[in-house]
Motif scaffolding. Structure first.
Motif, PDB file in Angstrom:
ATOM      1  N   TYR A  40       0.839  -1.194   0.000  1.00  0.00           N
ATOM      2  CA  TYR A  40       0.000   0.000   0.000  1.00  0.00           C
ATOM      3  C   TYR A  40       0.878   1.249   0.000  1.00  0.00           C
ATOM      4  O   TYR A  40       2.038   1.211   0.392  1.00  0.00           O
ATOM      5  N   TRP A  41       0.285   2.351  -0.443  1.00  0.00           N
ATOM      6  CA  TRP A  41       0.999   3.620  -0.398  1.00  0.00           C
ATOM      7  C   TRP A  41       0.141   4.669   0.290  1.00  0.00           C
ATOM      8  O   TRP A  41      -1.091   4.571   0.322  1.00  0.00           O
ATOM      9  N   VAL A  42       0.805   5.643   0.875  1.00  0.00           N
ATOM     10  CA  VAL A  42       0.142   6.716   1.611  1.00  0.00           C
ATOM     11  C   VAL A  42       0.687   8.042   1.096  1.00  0.00           C
ATOM     12  O   VAL A  42       1.890   8.188   0.884  1.00  0.00           O
ATOM     13  N   THR A  43      -0.192   9.023   0.923  1.00  0.00           N
ATOM     14  CA  THR A  43       0.254  10.344   0.509  1.00  0.00           C
ATOM     15  C   THR A  43      -0.560  11.420   1.202  1.00  0.00           C
ATOM     16  O   THR A  43      -1.728  11.205   1.548  1.00  0.00           O
ATOM     17  N   ASP A  44       0.080  12.571   1.408  1.00  0.00           N
ATOM     18  CA  ASP A  44      -0.634  13.767   1.855  1.00  0.00           C
ATOM     19  C   ASP A  44      -0.764  14.762   0.704  1.00  0.00           C
ATOM     20  O   ASP A  44      -1.107  15.925   0.899  1.00  0.00           O
ATOM     21  N   GLY A  90       8.087   9.283  -4.049  1.00  0.00           N
ATOM     22  CA  GLY A  90       8.259   9.995  -2.788  1.00  0.00           C
ATOM     23  C   GLY A  90       7.588  11.349  -2.719  1.00  0.00           C
ATOM     24  O   GLY A  90       7.470  11.924  -1.629  1.00  0.00           O
ATOM     25  N   HIS A  91       7.156  11.889  -3.891  1.00  0.00           N
ATOM     26  CA  HIS A  91       6.573  13.232  -3.886  1.00  0.00           C
ATOM     27  C   HIS A  91       5.326  13.310  -4.748  1.00  0.00           C
ATOM     28  O   HIS A  91       5.146  12.548  -5.687  1.00  0.00           O
ATOM     29  N   ASN A  92       4.514  14.304  -4.382  1.00  0.00           N
ATOM     30  CA  ASN A  92       3.271  14.635  -5.072  1.00  0.00           C
ATOM     31  C   ASN A  92       2.231  13.538  -4.867  1.00  0.00           C
ATOM     32  O   ASN A  92       2.423  12.630  -4.062  1.00  0.00           O
ATOM     33  N   GLY A  93       1.114  13.650  -5.580  1.00  0.00           N
ATOM     34  CA  GLY A  93      -0.053  12.902  -5.147  1.00  0.00           C
ATOM     35  C   GLY A  93      -0.393  11.631  -5.862  1.00  0.00           C
ATOM     36  O   GLY A  93      -1.445  11.048  -5.597  1.00  0.00           O
ATOM     37  N   ARG A  94       0.442  11.184  -6.789  1.00  0.00           N
ATOM     38  CA  ARG A  94       0.066   9.943  -7.476  1.00  0.00           C
ATOM     39  C   ARG A  94       1.271   9.035  -7.678  1.00  0.00           C
ATOM     40  O   ARG A  94       2.426   9.470  -7.606  1.00  0.00           O
ATOM     41  N   LEU A  95       0.961   7.770  -7.936  1.00  0.00           N
ATOM     42  CA  LEU A  95       1.999   6.821  -8.302  1.00  0.00           C
ATOM     43  C   LEU A  95       2.487   7.108  -9.720  1.00  0.00           C
ATOM     44  O   LEU A  95       1.803   7.758 -10.513  1.00  0.00           O
ATOM     45  N   GLY A  96       3.665   6.588 -10.041  1.00  0.00           N
ATOM     46  CA  GLY A  96       4.218   6.770 -11.367  1.00  0.00           C
ATOM     47  C   GLY A  96       4.178   5.494 -12.185  1.00  0.00           C
ATOM     48  O   GLY A  96       3.835   4.407 -11.695  1.00  0.00           O
ATOM     49  N   THR A  97       4.548   5.645 -13.446  1.00  0.00           N
ATOM     50  CA  THR A  97       4.623   4.536 -14.386  1.00  0.00           C
ATOM     51  C   THR A  97       5.973   4.587 -15.083  1.00  0.00           C
ATOM     52  O   THR A  97       6.734   5.547 -14.935  1.00  0.00           O
ATOM     53  N   ARG A  98       6.253   3.590 -15.886  1.00  0.00           N
ATOM     54  CA  ARG A  98       7.487   3.602 -16.668  1.00  0.00           C
ATOM     55  C   ARG A  98       7.494   4.786 -17.641  1.00  0.00           C
ATOM     56  O   ARG A  98       8.548   5.380 -17.911  1.00  0.00           O
ATOM     57  N   ASP A  99       6.323   5.149 -18.147  1.00  0.00           N
ATOM     58  CA  ASP A  99       6.243   6.301 -19.047  1.00  0.00           C
ATOM     59  C   ASP A  99       6.641   7.589 -18.331  1.00  0.00           C
ATOM     60  O   ASP A  99       7.261   8.483 -18.948  1.00  0.00           O
TER      61      ASP A  99
END
Length: 328
Positions: free
Chosen positions: A48-52, A226-235
């Motif tokens: 799981y991931w958590v973000t503010d 580690g930053h901002n509000g969404r997960l990333g992708t390879r793109d």
């Protein structure tokens, strides 16, 4: 006139004078936060991931306890609340047994002390050295270390840790969870966003430039930056690579074409004023086409590209020796 009226008036006037920037592309935004100011979601299976909305953490639930990846202070106690929420929903333990530091910086590890002293803290050997040096009670030094590679088996889950050399910081590591199709690499790529000041305040620009290729050499689908509000992708990682490559290409062109003579003629004995004028001109010349290309593609490209260009350009000059001339 009251003090509050004076303050309000000054603030309004100052706000009117602030620069305007391009709108943030909708693709840069992550999910909405809950009333407590965080979002927790499944990455894959029991990861799981958590973000503010600004910082990110992640955790893995296992029969032997929860493995936490970073503890940003801006998320703070919401990390445990997120763990509690998932544990209650899935009927698993909410006890954090391990905490893995991505690197030593306080903005990613400053809530570590919220967790029990018996938590096993793991990180690079340089992370331990730097945490001992910094002597910050909020970031207890990791007891367990590794040098280049380490594979952890916790609660039947595999976690691969790797250090590919200095990049954002001397100790920043790559965290690969192959059974969850996920890679975590902090402060290199901000999915959907341009890097902030000086390539995410990076200490080693050549390592920073190389880091995305190291990441893409692994097999994964989900990227935790580690930053901002969404997960990333390879793109997202590939787009970041192109952005930095464009900055580097334009920096080389600007080093070759911008004439320093007017600045040295203007400032005479004040050599530092001449150097500043020249390097600022090189930076602005190199950044301009990149800003035009990526505004609307990467959020804040118009805000921070000049700063990152300065860092990359200086690395090209000083680390790579480009444009360095020997007096005949």
């Amino acid at each position: 006139m009251s003090t509050s009226e004076i303050t309000t008036g000054a603030s309004a006037s100052s706000a009117d004078a602030l620069p305007d920037y391009a709108p943030v592309p909708r693709s840069a935004f992550g999910p909405a936060l809950n009333e407590q100011g965080y979002y927790v979601g499944r990455v894959e299976r029991n990861l799981y991931w958590v973000t503010d909305g600004t910082y990110q953490s992640a955790f893995l639930t296992t029969p032997d306890g929860v493995v936490l990846f970073d503890a940003p202070p801006t998320i703070g106690h919401n990390i445990q609340r997120a763990v509690d929420e998932i544990a209650a929903a899935n009927g698993v333990t909410n006890e954090v047994s391990h905490l893995i530091y991505s690197h030593h910086h306080a903005d990613h590890g400053g809530a570590s002390s919220l967790f029990d002293k018996n938590v096993t803290r793991i990180g690079h050997e340089e992370t331990r050295r730097l945490l001992l040096r910094d002597d910050d009670p909020a970031r207890p030094p990791n007891e367990e270390t590794f040098q280049d590679r380490r594979t952890l088996e916790i609660g039947g889950e595999r976690i691969d840790l790797a250090w590919h050399g200095p990049n954002h910081s001397p100790d920043n590591i790559l965290i690969h969870l192959p059974d969850h199709d996920t890679l975590m690499l902090i402060d290199i790529v901000n999915p959907g966003w341009a890097p902030i000041y000086h390539s995410n305040l990076t200490e080693d620009i050549p390592g920073y430039v190389e880091a995305p290729a190291n990441a893409l050499a692994y097999s994964w689908k989900h990227y935790i930056g580690g930053h901002n509000g969404r997960l990333g992708t390879r793109d997202d990682v590939t787009l970041h690579q192109q952005y930095i490559a464009d900055i580097a290409d334009n920096s080389r062109k600007a080093i070759e074409t911008v004439d320093p003579t007017p600045y040295f003629q203007k400032y005479g004995e004040n050599a530092w004023a001449a150097v500043r004028g020249y390097l600022d001109d090189v930076t602005a010349t190199a950044a301009a086409p990149v800003i035009e290309k990526y505004t609307g593609v990467l959020a804040a490209a118009d805000v921070f590209t000049e700063s990152t260009t300065f860092a990359v350009m200086q690395s090209i000059r000083l680390d790579l020796g480009y444009g360095s001339y020997v007096q005949p």
